[in-house]
Design a protein around this motif. Structure first.
Motif: not given
Length: 265
Positions: A171-172, A192-201
């Motif tokens: 996480l950067k 890569s993806m944003s932390l928000g998009d990763y949360q959705k996953l």
């Protein structure tokens, strides 16, 4: 290594090495150092490395006899200083907290590797926090990938794992990047993806499998939680787990058994 501190008393004195500071983000780190260097942990590692891993589909338990000197016939080794093992939080998975690093990731274990392979095996030593302070042995695992990935953290980055798929991520700031094949698959092949998009996953993968969910209460899984796989109980007693085997300690009795393949969502 840190630079030497030069001391001058009535002229130039010999250079004295300065001690590296203890990690500020790991509580009671001195206790963790003492734990991994303790005779108790070293003996547990030796017993683990001295026991052949069960082969085949047989899940029978092998009892390991007590020996007064478990390290006696093994090559010399040292246990490296522990590093932080961070995991995604249940609140982040459930979507009840914002996608912020302080809410999404938490320190769950410390992990150390050995400085060399022993009997052709590498091993990870995992420490769990002790109630009231300090750290204690939680598990041993065949392989050193946990310590290798956790040790990749640098200033400005945070390394964490999604334990259900054994995915490791970096996480950067607010950007999640995969570090291994499982993580790349977890991000759907994206770099890569944003932390928000990763949360959705992860919410889509695990939100209905959290502790207390119907999936959990009906016994389909142990639910979502740090290192809770289908074949692993909590670490209230030390569980020495390998990728193909587990060594369980309870009440002084030691047994090695082959782990079942964990169910993942």
């Amino acid at each position: 290594m840190s630079a030497s501190a030069l001391l001058s008393v009535a002229g130039m004195a010999h250079a004295a090495p300065a001690k590296d500071p203890l990690p500020a983000d790991i509580p009671d780190y001195q206790a963790a150092l003492e734990a991994v260097k303790s005779t108790t942990v070293r003996d547990a590692v030796c017993r683990f490395l001295s026991t052949p891993v069960p082969t085949g589909a047989d899940a029978s338990v092998q009892t390991i006899p007590e020996t007064p000197e478990p390290c006696q016939d093994l090559p010399a080794f040292t246990i490296n200083d522990p590093v932080a093992l961070n995991e995604i939080t249940p609140g982040f998975v459930a979507g009840t907290v914002l996608p912020l690093p302080t809410e999404a990731i938490k320190l769950t274990y410390l992990v150390s590797s050995l400085n060399a392979t022993v009997n052709g095996r590498s091993t990870s030593v995992m420490l769990a926090p002790t109630q009231g302070g300090g750290w204690h042995l939680a598990a041993l695992r065949d392989g050193d990938s946990d310590a290798t990935y956790a040790g990749k953290a640098t200033a400005g980055t945070l390394i964490f794992t999604e334990p259900q798929v054994r995915g490791w991520y970096q996480l950067k700031l607010n950007t999640v990047e995969p570090l291994n094949d499982q993580a790349r698959q977890g991000l759907g092949g994206r770099a890569s993806m944003s932390l928000g998009d990763y949360q959705k996953l992860v919410k889509a993968r695990y939100a209905d499998k959290l502790p207390g969910s119907e999936y959990d209460t009906k016994g389909y899984s142990s639910g979502y939680g740090p290192r809770h796989n289908a074949d692993e109980a909590s670490f209230s007693t030390p569980l020495l787990a390998g990728s193909g085997a587990a060594l369980a300690l309870a009440g002084g009795a030691v047994a090695l058994y082959r782990r079942r393949r964990a169910d993942t969502a």
